[in-house]
Design a protein around this motif. Structure first.
Motif, PDB file in Angstrom:
ATOM      1  N   THR A   4       1.122  -1.034   0.333  1.00 33.91           N
ATOM      2  CA  THR A   4       0.300  -0.182  -0.018  1.00 33.91           C
ATOM      3  C   THR A   4       1.000   1.022  -0.516  1.00 33.91           C
ATOM      4  OG1 THR A   4      -1.474   1.300   1.197  1.00 33.91           O
ATOM      5  CG2 THR A   4      -0.317  -0.421   2.641  1.00 33.91           C
ATOM      6  N   ARG A  32      -4.602  -1.723  -2.644  1.00 38.48           N
ATOM      7  CA  ARG A  32      -3.688  -2.452  -2.800  1.00 38.48           C
ATOM      8  C   ARG A  32      -2.668  -3.702  -2.828  1.00 38.48           C
ATOM      9  NH1 ARG A  32      -4.875   1.818  -4.596  1.00 38.48           N
ATOM     10  NH2 ARG A  32      -3.493   3.169  -6.197  1.00 38.48           N
ATOM     11  N   LYS A  83      -5.907   0.232 -10.614  1.00 36.37           N
ATOM     12  CA  LYS A  83      -5.656  -0.972  -8.953  1.00 36.37           C
ATOM     13  C   LYS A  83      -5.316  -1.903  -8.859  1.00 36.37           C
ATOM     14  CE  LYS A  83      -7.516   4.180  -7.531  1.00 36.37           C
ATOM     15  NZ  LYS A  83      -8.092   4.301  -7.175  1.00 36.37           N
TER      16      LYS A  83
END
Length: 461
Positions: free
Chosen positions: A262, A414, A447
């Motif tokens: 992330t 993520r 993403k």
């Protein structure tokens, strides 16, 4: 297939009998690859491990085994519940000056009110562990600690056994040659409820146009089927190589691993200072430096993205002004460029007020407008109504704190949940009045890309 919800009563250990003690001991060792240490615990503690590396790689933590688990399903007070239990444990800690502080690692679900039967069934609303064996790499030093919480009279003998086990783990990590390459094949990729997602974006946009909310984040999921069960350490190795600039995390519970890379820090507390980051508004990377700069300038000048970013800045700054004595926030955002995407980014810093611990900030900051919406309560209602999935720990706080009150939490985006031979990936985006469902759908693929690539999956088109 969904997994059954865990009966949390099994995990609610009684805290604390008068004879219970929390022992810790630290040794400094030579260089150890953190993933090798993680893998050294696989034979005995496969289902009881965690991994953390901060974005600038100044701190790495690995946990093996469970000295203690803390869980909470307390509706409306899960953050306080975990905080109080941790403080109780710290109150019985026995350590020498040379010993580093024990760590508590774990996370919370995105929305305690939106639990559905799903792949997240094993995870309670709040789940944290004190590791039996704790690796910490910081400032060039590699330290390994033993943590033991016990009321047994034979504590000295038990601790000696843990010392022997610690030495074995260190030896395995230093001399074994591990192969972290991933040969596992994806045999099927399923987009979960694509039409439901497009409809949810449309409906959320309509709600915003009618003035119910300013912004709502709508997410969706992908399901990957693999040839064989997925190896946790190989997934972690791949994502850490793929996404160098991000926070890397892995939390194992039973046969499931929640992992990811992330870019978004929620809160850090270090030596009485609190730090956060506003990350919202995004655009793809260019194929050349010139195109990349063009996209970056476009993002900085885009009204929709700047508005989306400002919602986050306003919310986080309000929290900092409430819990900090001095607050520093730049007036304009910068660009944060990571491998597949660039974001608008604003840093926030404050001096911590007395009695304010990290869980207070986590509760106040979650969910940020970047992951929930504005206003928060209305956005969450729309998400519950339209999204029709349990986000689990996706987009939720994951991180650590220690016995001295330092710690750091990131936002679990993520990311993916691995369970045996399946992976569940999650991605979402901020919906505003002029959002277009097909464009939002395209952005979710950007993403998905980091985790999809790390697991060997193929992009749609």
């Amino acid at each position: 297939m969904g997994h059954k919800m865990t009966d949390i009563r099994e995990m609610q250990k009684v805290i604390i009998s008068p004879s219970t003690r929390f022992f810790t001991e630290t040794v400094e060792v030579g260089r150890i690859s953190p993933l090798s240490f993680f893998e050294a615990g696989a034979s005995q503690y496969k289902d009881k491990r965690f991994y953390w590396q901060n974005a600038d790689k100044t701190l790495t933590l690995v946990g093996i085994g469970h000295a203690y688990t803390l869980a909470s399903e307390k509706s409306g007070s899960r953050f306080k519940d975990i905080s109080e239990k941790w403080k109780q444990l710290c109150s019985i800690l026995i350590k020498e000056e040379k010993d580093i502080d024990p760590v508590l690692f774990g996370g919370f679900s995105f929305d305690e009110k939106n639990r559905k039967e799903s792949e997240w069934g094993e995870f309670p609303s709040g789940y944290f562990v004190v590791p039996s064996f704790q690796l910490k790499i910081e400032e060039g030093k590699t330290m390994v600690s033993i943590n033991m919480i016990t009321d047994r009279k034979e504590a000295a003998l038990d601790f000696e056994r843990l010392r022997e086990e610690r030495d074995k783990l260190i030896h395995i990590a230093q001399v074994e040659e591990f192969d972290f390459t991933n040969q596992n094949k994806v045999i099927a990729t399923t987009e979960r409820d694509k039409e439901q997602y497009l409809s949810a974006v449309e409906n959320a946009t309509e709600s915003i146009r009618k003035g119910r909310a300013d912004k709502v984040v709508i997410a969706r999921a992908l399901e990957l089927q693999f040839e064989h069960d997925i190896d946790s350490v190989k997934a972690l190795h791949s994502i850490t190589n793929e996404q160098q600039e991000s926070y890397h995390f892995g939390l194992q519970k039973g046969k499931s691993l929640f992992f990811g890379a992330t870019p978004e820090r929620l809160i850090e507390i270090k030596n009485g200072k609190a730090y956060s980051a506003c990350v919202a508004g995004s655009i793809r990377r260019g194929k050349s430096a010139q195109e990349d700069r063009k996209f970056g300038d476009e993002l900085l000048g885009d009204r929709k993205n700047r508005e989306e970013h400002q919602y986050v800045v306003s919310m986080i700054s309000n929290v900092f002004h409430k819990y900090c004595n001095e607050v520093l926030i730049p007036k304009t955002p910068k660009l944060m460029k990571i491998r597949d995407i660039q974001h608008l980014y604003t840093s926030v810093e404050g001096t911590l007020g007395l009695e304010n611990d990290i869980f207070l900030f986590v509760q106040a900051l979650h969910p940020t407008p970047a992951l929930g919406g504005v206003p928060t309560d209305v956005a969450l209602d729309i998400i519950r109504q339209e999204e029709d999935m349990d986000r689990g720990f996706y987009a939720a706080p994951i991180g650590w704190t220690d016995a001295a009150g330092n710690g750091e939490f990131a936002v679990g985006i993520r990311s993916a949940l691995l369970h045996e031979d399946k992976a569940y990936l999650y991605a979402g985006g901020g919906i505003v009045a002029d959002s277009v469902p097909e464009l939002e759908y395209d952005e979710t693929w950007v993403k998905f890309r980091p985790v999809l690539r790390a697991l060997g999956g193929k992009l749609n088109g």
